[in-house]
Scaffold this active site. Sequence first.
Site, PDB file in Angstrom:
ATOM      1  N   CYS A  20       0.454   3.423   3.080  1.00  0.00           N
ATOM      2  CA  CYS A  20       1.126   2.812   4.230  1.00  0.00           C
ATOM      3  C   CYS A  20       2.625   3.098   4.183  1.00  0.00           C
ATOM      4  O   CYS A  20       3.246   3.384   5.212  1.00  0.00           O
ATOM      5  CB  CYS A  20       0.891   1.304   4.244  1.00  0.00           C
ATOM      6  SG  CYS A  20      -0.850   0.804   4.287  1.00  0.00           S
TER       7      CYS A  20
ATOM      8  N   CYS B  25      -6.341  -2.001  -8.079  1.00  0.00           N
ATOM      9  CA  CYS B  25      -6.640  -1.356  -9.369  1.00  0.00           C
ATOM     10  C   CYS B  25      -6.050  -2.167 -10.523  1.00  0.00           C
ATOM     11  O   CYS B  25      -6.686  -2.327 -11.575  1.00  0.00           O
ATOM     12  CB  CYS B  25      -6.085   0.066  -9.391  1.00  0.00           C
ATOM     13  SG  CYS B  25      -6.691   1.143  -8.060  1.00  0.00           S
TER      14      CYS B  25
ATOM     15  N   CYS C  15       0.830  -1.214   0.000  1.00  0.00           N
ATOM     16  CA  CYS C  15       0.000   0.000   0.000  1.00  0.00           C
ATOM     17  C   CYS C  15       0.866   1.267   0.000  1.00  0.00           C
ATOM     18  O   CYS C  15       1.698   1.468   0.894  1.00  0.00           O
ATOM     19  CB  CYS C  15      -0.926  -0.017   1.214  1.00  0.00           C
ATOM     20  SG  CYS C  15      -1.685   1.559   1.615  1.00  0.00           S
TER      21      CYS C  15
ATOM     22  N   CYS D 242      -1.731   1.118  -7.055  1.00  0.00           N
ATOM     23  CA  CYS D 242      -2.705   0.321  -6.305  1.00  0.00           C
ATOM     24  C   CYS D 242      -2.823  -1.096  -6.873  1.00  0.00           C
ATOM     25  O   CYS D 242      -3.152  -1.290  -8.046  1.00  0.00           O
ATOM     26  CB  CYS D 242      -4.064   1.027  -6.329  1.00  0.00           C
ATOM     27  SG  CYS D 242      -5.453  -0.003  -5.809  1.00  0.00           S
TER      28      CYS D 242
END
Length: 532
Positions: free
Chosen positions: A96, A444, A93, A441
Amino acid sequence: MRKYYISLKQGLARTPKAGPLHCLSFKSFFLSFEQSFASMSRLLPAVTLPLLALLGIAVLAAGSDVLELSDSDFDYTVAEHETMLVEFFAPWCGHCQKLAPEYESAATQLKGTVPLAKVDCTVNSQTCGRFGVNGYPTLKIFRNGQEASAYDGPRSAEGIVSYMKKQAGPNSTPLHSQEGLDTFINNFDASVVGFFSRSDSVLLAEFKKAASAMRDSYRFAHTTGLELGLKHGVEAESVLLFRPPRLNSKFEENVLKFSDPISVSSLRRFIRDNIYGMCPHLTSENKDNLKNRDLVTAYYNVDYLRNPKGSNYWRNRILKVATQFQSRGLSFSVADRQEFQDDLEEDFGISPSDGAELPLITIRTREGHKYIMQEEFTRDGKALEKFLEDYFAGKLKRFLKSEPRPENNNGPVKVVVAETFEEIVNDPTKDVLIEFYAPWCGHCKNLEPKYTELGEQLADDHNIVIAKMDATANDVPSNYDVQGFPTIYFAKAGMKDSPMPYEGAREVKDLLSFLKKEATHPPILSVTRDDL
């Protein structure tokens, strides 16, 4: 070589059930192990890791103050602490990864006050599922092993530290002396102080309820000595709001008295409406509290620790102009340009070298519209006055962050950028399904082939447009709430002001089923060779 931190209490608690002799033997072994830790460091990979795995003990990598928790030790470890902040994350992520150094720095600063921990949800799905984690990073506050609340504070190290310090200790700090009061209100943040006549006061009880409900956002203290408030005009039980001393000015009151009956709702309303004053110091910590307003911000070298006089020099010039426009719905703030340089570059395309000496002025409305003052700021405030007059007259051109228009946009999925959003997505004659994504992502990337197949199946339908937009490189309209990726919305023909979030499964058949139900006209599917 990695070193590991071992909790003695955790180790003892996790030994198999046995009589006192067994526990005593283990304790003796552990103390001996701890005393000879330095000489045994070379054996740690071979000896300690299997021991940790056997006992299910949480570990900390050397140099890290963030406790790493797993499914096996989460409940035990969290229950050991009165207050703990836990980050649920995924290694891939992007958000993150951006948070990681800030979180680590905050953990170091909060060491001994409030522990910070993290859980890798890609390998600890049981714990993450139990607490309803469906996006990353998710931060939650735990008290004595129980989930207390979601963490909705800032994501900077300083912001996390400030926010979590408010979570430690009592909801309202008791004050017993004039020195204690002076120390409490002489703070970087505003202070709310209740003055009461005795400890069993009904009003004090209500004040403490309000402090408990709002401790996440504000600082509270109380005293049962009314005499402590004499120099602030206190004659009877009352509540005062002290704005930060560094922001004191001749343009507004620095201490405000709450005059309504004390309740959680009335005190919250009073604090919300008055805590920031006419021109607050915008920081990474409080920016979310100030975003739902039409906000004028002056960015310059704001440093109230090293240069308070210089910081207030420009702020006073902003305040002088603000007094002329505050009744017209605008709010004002000052902010340190270096602290917000990344935001300025990302949101306004402003580089560090662009007019760095004088205040840089922007306007960001609650609808997300953005404006930049092109004229150089003047010490007499005249340039700012003209900029604001042009704003109210509708003469300013909005700033729009946008990728270039694609040269070729004939694919099954239309590429939308901020500059083409109006003509493609807000076309009143078309139904538009739009995906907001981020290039990094993983979800995605998994969706992309399915979304392309959806576009191919609807290529012959001129009433439905399948579209996507990189939400990290383009301004997203305010009526589209994009908090994670991918986020999909359906903008129906004739109803562009009320886009519908798509919350179903992301398989082609599920997306088609949704469109069959919601589209203005029945979808027309393309005929493939396999259908012939």
